[in-house]
Design an enzyme around this catalytic site. Sequence first.
Site, mmCIF file in Angstrom:
data_model
loop_
_atom_site.group_PDB
_atom_site.id
_atom_site.type_symbol
_atom_site.label_atom_id
_atom_site.label_comp_id
_atom_site.label_asym_id
_atom_site.label_seq_id
_atom_site.Cartn_x
_atom_site.Cartn_y
_atom_site.Cartn_z
ATOM 1 N N GLY A 96 0.784 -1.243 0.000
ATOM 2 C CA GLY A 96 0.000 0.000 0.000
ATOM 3 C C GLY A 96 0.808 1.282 0.000
ATOM 4 O O GLY A 96 0.363 2.298 0.529
ATOM 5 N N THR A 97 1.984 1.253 -0.655
ATOM 6 C CA THR A 97 2.737 2.515 -0.696
ATOM 7 C C THR A 97 2.033 3.543 -1.592
ATOM 8 O O THR A 97 2.131 4.741 -1.349
ATOM 9 C CB THR A 97 4.194 2.317 -1.168
ATOM 10 N N ASN A 98 1.310 3.079 -2.597
ATOM 11 C CA ASN A 98 0.539 4.022 -3.418
ATOM 12 C C ASN A 98 -0.617 4.608 -2.613
ATOM 13 O O ASN A 98 -0.917 5.797 -2.733
ATOM 14 C CB ASN A 98 0.026 3.353 -4.689
ATOM 15 N N MET A 157 -4.908 -7.269 -6.310
ATOM 16 C CA MET A 157 -4.513 -8.456 -7.070
ATOM 17 C C MET A 157 -5.690 -9.295 -7.572
ATOM 18 O O MET A 157 -5.492 -10.356 -8.164
ATOM 19 C CB MET A 157 -3.585 -9.338 -6.234
ATOM 20 N N LYS A 158 -6.883 -8.834 -7.310
ATOM 21 C CA LYS A 158 -8.052 -9.610 -7.718
ATOM 22 C C LYS A 158 -8.692 -8.911 -8.919
ATOM 23 O O LYS A 158 -8.848 -7.685 -8.898
ATOM 24 C CB LYS A 158 -8.987 -9.609 -6.510
ATOM 25 N N LEU A 194 -11.547 -7.523 -11.032
ATOM 26 C CA LEU A 194 -12.948 -7.163 -10.770
ATOM 27 C C LEU A 194 -13.817 -7.821 -11.836
ATOM 28 O O LEU A 194 -13.441 -7.883 -13.007
ATOM 29 C CB LEU A 194 -13.123 -5.643 -10.807
ATOM 30 N N ASN A 222 -6.552 2.133 -12.558
ATOM 31 C CA ASN A 222 -5.491 1.271 -12.043
ATOM 32 C C ASN A 222 -4.145 1.891 -12.386
ATOM 33 O O ASN A 222 -4.019 2.608 -13.380
ATOM 34 C CB ASN A 222 -5.596 -0.123 -12.683
ATOM 35 N N HIS A 245 -0.190 0.919 -13.252
ATOM 36 C CA HIS A 245 0.616 -0.219 -13.706
ATOM 37 C C HIS A 245 2.075 0.229 -13.840
ATOM 38 O O HIS A 245 2.341 1.296 -14.400
ATOM 39 C CB HIS A 245 0.082 -0.730 -15.047
ATOM 40 N N SER A 303 1.936 3.717 -16.004
ATOM 41 C CA SER A 303 0.692 3.985 -16.744
ATOM 42 C C SER A 303 -0.469 3.996 -15.762
ATOM 43 O O SER A 303 -0.561 3.120 -14.905
ATOM 44 C CB SER A 303 0.410 2.886 -17.772
ATOM 45 N N ASP A 336 -5.351 -4.893 -17.563
ATOM 46 C CA ASP A 336 -4.463 -3.834 -18.073
ATOM 47 C C ASP A 336 -4.824 -3.371 -19.486
ATOM 48 O O ASP A 336 -3.939 -3.020 -20.262
ATOM 49 C CB ASP A 336 -2.990 -4.321 -18.072
HETATM 50 C C1 GRF Z 1 2.574 -1.046 -7.801
HETATM 51 O O1 GRF Z 1 3.777 -1.262 -8.452
HETATM 52 C C2 GRF Z 1 1.447 -0.859 -8.801
HETATM 53 O O2 GRF Z 1 1.858 -0.297 -10.000
HETATM 54 C C3 GRF Z 1 0.987 -2.258 -9.025
HETATM 55 O O3 GRF Z 1 1.120 -2.888 -7.777
HETATM 56 C C4 GRF Z 1 2.118 -2.242 -6.995
HETATM 57 C C5 GRF Z 1 1.508 -1.866 -5.691
HETATM 58 O O4 GRF Z 1 2.453 -1.379 -4.778
HETATM 59 N N1 GRF Z 1 -0.337 -2.295 -9.598
HETATM 60 P P1 GRF Z 1 1.998 -0.760 -3.387
HETATM 61 O O5 GRF Z 1 1.172 -1.815 -2.656
HETATM 62 O O6 GRF Z 1 1.182 0.467 -3.657
HETATM 63 O O7 GRF Z 1 3.269 -0.472 -2.653
#
Ligand code: GRF
Length: 211
Positions: A14-16, A92-93, A95, A109, A111, A143, A152
Amino acid sequence: MKNFNLAVLASGSGTNLQAIIDAIKKKKLRARIKIVISNNSDAYALKRGQRNKIKTLHLSQKRFASPKEFDHKLVSILKKEKIDLIALAGYMKKLSPSVVRKFRNKIINIHPALLPRFGGKGMYGIHVHEAVLKSKAKTSGVSVHLVDEKYDHGSIIFQKEIPVRDSETAESLQKRVLKIEHQVYPYVIGLFAQNKILIKGRKVYIKNSGR
Ligand code: GRF
């Protein structure tokens, strides 16, 4: 001004999600994360949500009698929270088509490569960066795209390119790309919040973005 309500779906660290939380805190992004949902009870993303006093939910398909019931639950939660945009951040699932249909053009999303190359089933995590290096591509990047029924595949909203260095390893590339993700995702979510995204069929336009 009306709140712009976000749901973030994440399965991992969850760093994003954290980058989105931080951008909101710094008032760089005017939005509110109404809920963080994960299919994985151990996802660190859930902890990040809790720490920031955001509603979190572990929602696993395994706990439902059928995929249809899972979808029904997910959709009803998203509707109840009056979600304007669903941001997948390492979710990772896949939808289901029925969920995608109900939130058409409202699911995005991120990527870690330049789509349409290096996307699709199996292209996640370090595998993406290994494939980029193997291809000898000179650039990679980030992206952000709309989510449709295929992995994707939805229209690309925004991309940022970075050079692949001669000394690059998959790990170093992953690290550098992730850093860019943390800038790009809050920025793109902000475009939605400011109503600057125009979608016409499969084309996505950014209204006077200044970039
Ligand atoms: C990221 O690289 C994102 O592009 C991909 O999954 C990763 C998630 O990383 N879809 P985080 O959990 O947000 O650290």
